[in-house]
Design a protein around this motif. Structure first.
Motif, PDB file in Angstrom:
ATOM      1  N   SER A  19       0.828  -1.209   0.000  1.00 21.71           N
ATOM      2  CA  SER A  19       0.000   0.000   0.000  1.00 21.71           C
ATOM      3  C   SER A  19       0.865   1.263   0.000  1.00 21.71           C
ATOM      4  CB  SER A  19      -0.953   0.006   1.188  1.00 21.71           C
ATOM      5  OG  SER A  19      -0.250  -0.010   2.418  1.00 21.71           O
ATOM      6  N   LYS A  20       2.019   1.228   0.680  1.00 22.18           N
ATOM      7  CA  LYS A  20       2.930   2.371   0.636  1.00 22.18           C
ATOM      8  C   LYS A  20       3.451   2.592  -0.780  1.00 22.18           C
ATOM      9  CE  LYS A  20       4.778   2.794   5.324  1.00 22.18           C
ATOM     10  NZ  LYS A  20       6.001   2.733   6.165  1.00 22.18           N
ATOM     11  N   VAL A  21       3.737   1.502  -1.466  1.00 16.82           N
ATOM     12  CA  VAL A  21       4.181   1.600  -2.852  1.00 16.82           C
ATOM     13  C   VAL A  21       3.067   2.194  -3.705  1.00 16.82           C
ATOM     14  CG1 VAL A  21       4.935   0.300  -4.876  1.00 16.82           C
ATOM     15  CG2 VAL A  21       5.753  -0.360  -2.604  1.00 16.82           C
ATOM     16  N   TYR A  22       1.876   1.636  -3.556  1.00 20.01           N
ATOM     17  CA  TYR A  22       0.763   2.003  -4.432  1.00 20.01           C
ATOM     18  C   TYR A  22       0.304   3.447  -4.219  1.00 20.01           C
ATOM     19  CZ  TYR A  22      -3.576   1.591  -7.057  1.00 20.01           C
ATOM     20  OH  TYR A  22      -4.567   1.770  -7.989  1.00 20.01           O
ATOM     21  N   ASN A  23       0.311   3.904  -2.996  1.00 19.62           N
ATOM     22  CA  ASN A  23      -0.270   5.216  -2.685  1.00 19.62           C
ATOM     23  C   ASN A  23       0.696   6.375  -2.851  1.00 19.62           C
ATOM     24  OD1 ASN A  23      -2.929   4.351  -2.024  1.00 19.62           O
ATOM     25  ND2 ASN A  23      -2.153   3.535  -0.088  1.00 19.62           N
ATOM     26  N   PHE A  24       1.907   6.103  -3.323  1.00 21.92           N
ATOM     27  CA  PHE A  24       2.842   7.194  -3.603  1.00 21.92           C
ATOM     28  C   PHE A  24       2.415   7.920  -4.882  1.00 21.92           C
ATOM     29  CE2 PHE A  24       6.748   8.479  -5.978  1.00 21.92           C
ATOM     30  CZ  PHE A  24       7.073   9.559  -5.176  1.00 21.92           C
ATOM     31  N   GLU A  25       2.365   9.232  -4.813  1.00 23.39           N
ATOM     32  CA  GLU A  25       2.049  10.050  -5.986  1.00 23.39           C
ATOM     33  C   GLU A  25       3.307  10.789  -6.437  1.00 23.39           C
ATOM     34  OE1 GLU A  25       1.173  11.982  -9.094  1.00 23.39           O
ATOM     35  OE2 GLU A  25      -0.191  10.451  -8.314  1.00 23.39           O
ATOM     36  N   PRO A  26       3.836  10.458  -7.623  1.00 27.07           N
ATOM     37  CA  PRO A  26       5.105  11.043  -8.069  1.00 27.07           C
ATOM     38  C   PRO A  26       5.049  12.539  -8.359  1.00 27.07           C
ATOM     39  CG  PRO A  26       4.527   9.056  -9.313  1.00 27.07           C
ATOM     40  CD  PRO A  26       3.323   9.447  -8.549  1.00 27.07           C
TER      41      PRO A  26
END
Length: 567
Positions: free
Chosen positions: A476-483
């Protein structure tokens, strides 16, 4: 009553912004008040969805419309490749079907009867972006169309995910219409082959995983303190000496001792060229990294005259975590810069990549401070201090790379001097803020902040055997990162090319451990850098992962089935 169900980013403003649910369109032949038929329509939609195969594609396409009916793929189905540009994708699909389903389909260039066929074509479209594609399936067949060859290949990856994820199931493909394109131009995965090496066969498998997730860059980390992993015909000492270490630390740093087993080896130039060709057929660029001026013990073991203290007699490292603990930095000299020029030119003869990674990270300045020779060099070249010297290294090597028409990449440690070498792309690993800072300075940026992008750390609590014990990077930490934060200007956002996931292999000694480290986080990061942020939805992603876990099993890949919220 027939109607399509559509998930459409183009109309997402009509959706509920709270839960990410997209608008359900009900197309009917007669205008009837919605209130009178609401319960009937919802019941019909429920029944219809039960009868249809699931549409579970990762990364999430920009627009998916589900229709009634299915296409049955069988031994008589033909792959119709229209033109040479379609042949590579047709061959990939045929090989996948044969490998995982035992289905050996014929590839033809023309077919008069369009029944029971999968048609592949490249059709340039005005205003399209590289990688854009459409997919149309019906009970009679499938049409895949790419705006370029790369786009057609990505259409294949979506089609693969419309297949059942188990060998025993009937190959039924849902009737859908998909329009899709990538959000970012750089979508990558990294692999460290220094701390632990992997056979060429696994490198190719890793590249296949990248391809199956619609990613297009493979960053391979070839040199470090623990070894030099690429054949050098110009400097064979790098292989006879620098490619080997006397032993390896046991357990997590600082460890419980050493195994005293000589470890090492290197990839031949022929092997690396084969890997480059293999990746190119999957529209993946291999980005090689030779890390300087720190992380250089393998070089110093081979050429001790390049050390800041020539009395050190350095050896390749047998442990990890030596930053600021062991003198592993190069000392500047005319002889050294000739060596680096030759090394990078040899590298560029093997790798045609437009990007060449030079590292430039974790360069401990204290060893330069202690060296009278280095201090004299700093004064002679008006470099001000050790930060200036680090920038000087980057500028010298970058000039060599740019002379050959390539673009240098370096880690965001280069920003510490406050000024970046001309034309260099920044890979931001320490945080996303440095990436934004580099983008504000006008440099292209590849995001890989370790708290969201490093897969060599725990993805669930208690996984200390494989990862640094004080880090936790859940899916979820990977997925919820917004570049790209909303707060930055469009001109700055345009400098963010995309990002990648990183797998450093200190604690990942074999193929299956690597697979466990990347899955499911690789699937999560693929959606971050492909999908429009308006169609990204964590709850939907979790639902899709139920099928993706079965697909990992189909691939015989080891994985973690843990999908927690952020911790």
């Amino acid at each position: 009553m027939h109607f399509p169900i559509s998930w459409d980013v183009m109309n997402s403003n009509s959706a509920d912004p709270g839960d990410g649910t997209k608008l359900i369109y009900v197309m009917m032949n007669r205008k009837i008040r919605l209130g009178l038929l609401l319960s009937s329509v919802m019941m019909t939609a429920f029944t219809y969805a039960q009868q249809q195969p699931a549409v579970s594609i990762i990364p999430q396409p920009e627009r998916v419309t589900l229709r009634e009916g299915t296409f049955a793929l069988d031994a008589q189905t033909q792959l119709v490749a229209s033109g040479k540009a379609a042949m590579n994708s047709a061959q990939f699909l045929a090989q996948y079907l044969k490998q995982y389903y035992g289905l050996d389909l014929a590839i033809v260039s023309k077919q008069n009867n369009l029944q029971n066929s999968i048609r592949l074509a490249v059709r340039k479209q005005a205003g399209s972006v590289p990688g854009q594609y459409t997919l149309e399936s019906s009970p009679t067949g499938v049409m895949l169309q790419g705006a370029n060859s790369e786009g057609l290949f990505y259409a294949i990856q979506s089609l693969i995910q419309l297949l059942p994820p188990a060998k025993g199931d009937k190959l039924q493909i849902a009737s859908v219409s998909i329009t899709d394109k990538p959000r970012f131009s750089y979508r990558g995965m990294h692999l460290d082959v220094v701390r632990h090496m992997f056979p060429v066969s696994f490198i190719k498998r890793y590249i296949d995983f990248i391809a199956l997730h619609k990613m297009n860059y493979f960053h391979i980390h070839l040199t470090d303190d623990q070894g030099w992993r690429l054949e050098s015909k110009k400097y064979p000492q790098l292989n006879s000496i620098g490619s080997w270490r006397e032993g390896t630390i046991i357990g997590l740093y600082p460890g419980t001792g050493f195994d005293s087993t000589r470890y090492g080896g290197y990839y031949t130039q022929k092997e690396m060229k084969e890997i480059v060709r293999y990746a190119a057929k999957r529209y993946i660029t291999v980005v090689p990294e030779i890390d300087i001026p720190g992380h250089s013990l393998a070089v110093l073991a081979s050429f001790p005259q390049f050390a800041t203290d020539t009395a050190l007699h350095p050896k390749t490292a047998t442990t990890w975590g030596i930053f600021n603990k062991v003198n592993n930095v190069l000392a500047p000299s005319d002889e050294l810069f000739v060596f680096l020029k030759n090394v990078y030119e040899e590298l560029m003869q093997i790798f045609p990549s437009p990007y060449i990674h030079i590292g430039a990270d974790e360069c401990s300045h204290k060893w330069w401070k202690l060296s009278p020779v280095v201090q004299e060099f700093i004064e002679k070249h008006n470099l001000r201090d050790e930060k200036g010297l680090q920038r000087y290294f980057v500028e010298q090597v970058s000039a060599v790379i740019r002379k050959h028409g390539r673009t240098p990449i370096g880690w965001d440690d280069m920003l510490d001097d406050g000024k970046l070498a001309d034309g260099i792309t920044v890979m931001s690993w320490r945080n996303a803020t440095n990436g934004i800072k580099a983008a504000n300075l006008g440099h292209n940026v590849i995001m890989t902040p370790y708290r969201n992008s490093y897969f060599n750390v725990q993805q669930r609590k208690g996984e200390e055997r494989l990862a640094h014990k004080d880090w936790l990077v859940t899916a979820s930490k990977v997925y919820n990162f917004e570049p790209v934060p909303d707060s930055i200007a469009p001109s700055v956002a345009a400098n963010i090319l995309g990002g990648q996931g990183c797998l450093w292999t200190e604690y990942f000694a074999d193929d299956k451990e690597v697979e466990y480290g990347i899955f499911p986080r690789m699937s999560a990061i693929a959606e971050v850098y492909w999908s429009n942020k308006l169609v990204r939805d964590w709850n939907r992603f979790k639902t899709k992962m139920e099928e993706q876990f079965l697909r990992y099993q189909l691939w015989d890949a080891k994985y973690c089935n843990y999908l927690s919220e952020e911790e």
